[in-house]
Design a protein around this motif. Sequence first.
Motif, PDB file in Angstrom:
ATOM      1  N   ASN A  67      36.308  33.724  39.663  1.00  0.00           N
ATOM      2  CA  ASN A  67      35.167  34.595  39.421  1.00  0.00           C
ATOM      3  C   ASN A  67      34.210  34.668  40.604  1.00  0.00           C
ATOM      4  O   ASN A  67      33.854  33.638  41.187  1.00  0.00           O
ATOM      5  N   ALA A  97      36.521  39.684  39.722  1.00  0.00           N
ATOM      6  CA  ALA A  97      37.193  38.613  38.977  1.00  0.00           C
ATOM      7  C   ALA A  97      38.702  38.867  39.040  1.00  0.00           C
ATOM      8  O   ALA A  97      39.151  39.994  38.799  1.00  0.00           O
ATOM      9  N   HIS A 138      34.423  36.091  32.721  1.00  0.00           N
ATOM     10  CA  HIS A 138      33.635  36.334  33.932  1.00  0.00           C
ATOM     11  C   HIS A 138      32.275  35.635  33.794  1.00  0.00           C
ATOM     12  O   HIS A 138      31.442  36.002  32.970  1.00  0.00           O
ATOM     13  N   SER A 139      32.068  34.593  34.590  1.00  0.00           N
ATOM     14  CA  SER A 139      30.850  33.792  34.497  1.00  0.00           C
ATOM     15  C   SER A 139      30.567  33.174  35.855  1.00  0.00           C
ATOM     16  O   SER A 139      31.207  33.508  36.860  1.00  0.00           O
ATOM     17  N   GLN A 174      41.648  32.180  36.274  1.00  0.00           N
ATOM     18  CA  GLN A 174      40.752  33.274  36.634  1.00  0.00           C
ATOM     19  C   GLN A 174      39.757  32.771  37.671  1.00  0.00           C
ATOM     20  O   GLN A 174      39.129  31.724  37.490  1.00  0.00           O
TER      21      GLN A 174
END
Length: 399
Positions: free
Chosen positions: A229, A234, A214-215, A227
């Motif tokens: 985000n 997320a 998660h960024s 993924q």
Amino acid sequence: METILIIDDDTLVQKLLARLLQEHYQVSLAGSGEQGLELVEQIKPNIILLDIEMPGMNGYEVCAALRRIPCCATVPVIFLSSRSSVKERLKGYEVGGDDYLPKPFEEKELLAKVKLLVEYSVERQQLKACADSAQATAVEAMATSFELGKSVRFVEQSYFSKGCDQLAAQLLNFCSDLELSAALMIKTRRGPHFYSSTQGSAAPLEQEILALLHSNQRFVDFGQRTQVNFKQVALLVKNMPKLNSSRYGRIKDVLPFVLGAADAKTRVLDAERALGVQRAELGASIATVNMSLETLSEAFNRSLEAVSSTMSALIAQLSFELRNMGMDADQEEWVLDKVEAAASQISECIEGNVNAERVLADVLSLLKKITSEQDRILRESLKSDSLLEHNSAQDIELF
């Protein structure tokens, strides 16, 4: 150069036909129906010249077998036969023949028929390619319409989510509609919440991956997993269709739109919950203040009555006692004036306390009004429009 397959057991006819056609076409020869059927999938001819009277499989049987082979289902077939009756021609058409040339044949007629059918075959292949392309485009458009419709439906449904659990269920249902297996993280003031499309909560390893990746990077791709985000949300998709580039691209276009709506709704839900907690705390504080104010008011009123009674008794007693103290009139008047002045100051202080009580009462009234208004806003923000809620339950179709 177009390819012509000649299937005839007569070698003389084979050589004659090959001599006439090989200047303009690539010619292949087969001496029997069985041999022709073996060659046809290898060379994929544009046209077939087929003799009817042959040992083993006759021409009608060969033609019927050709029509069952996918690559030859539409290849033009010209029957060659010394029999030219209507019955023979009809039988040829019934098994899938395109033309009938009686033996002996005229050279010009043969070349004209072959040229016409070759052109027809090429045009039909071009039309088929166009039709296949159009069909693929139509399928792509329908898939895009389906996915976009599901996305819009999710956004509409998310308006009425009452909490993170319901929002997560709607988002994972959307993924299931797109045949995507996913794990989800929703971050709130209370901490992260994890969900899975295959079980109630994401597996511990999935939770670690969701938190780790998660960024600020919108997409994180690894293998068949991606993924996506956002600040509050997320989504980890575990079966991205990497081998289907078209669908892979569509999914990557759709997911940010859906997750952006989920992210915004999560912030709203978080704010609503915080507002609800604050409202409850404010209500409890107002109740405490109100109780304290009532207690203070009662004590103050009792003190006021006691002070007034005491001052009245004091003045009466002084008036009586001063007559026995041998004071002259001026001295008595001076003492009484001082006592009355003190009583007046005490009354002013009491009046000031009464004003302070009124101010506190006004403040309490204002706090109650603010709390009531806050409660109304919260109820209205959570209230569902029945008409919109009904419409959101319908499938959305885009054309």
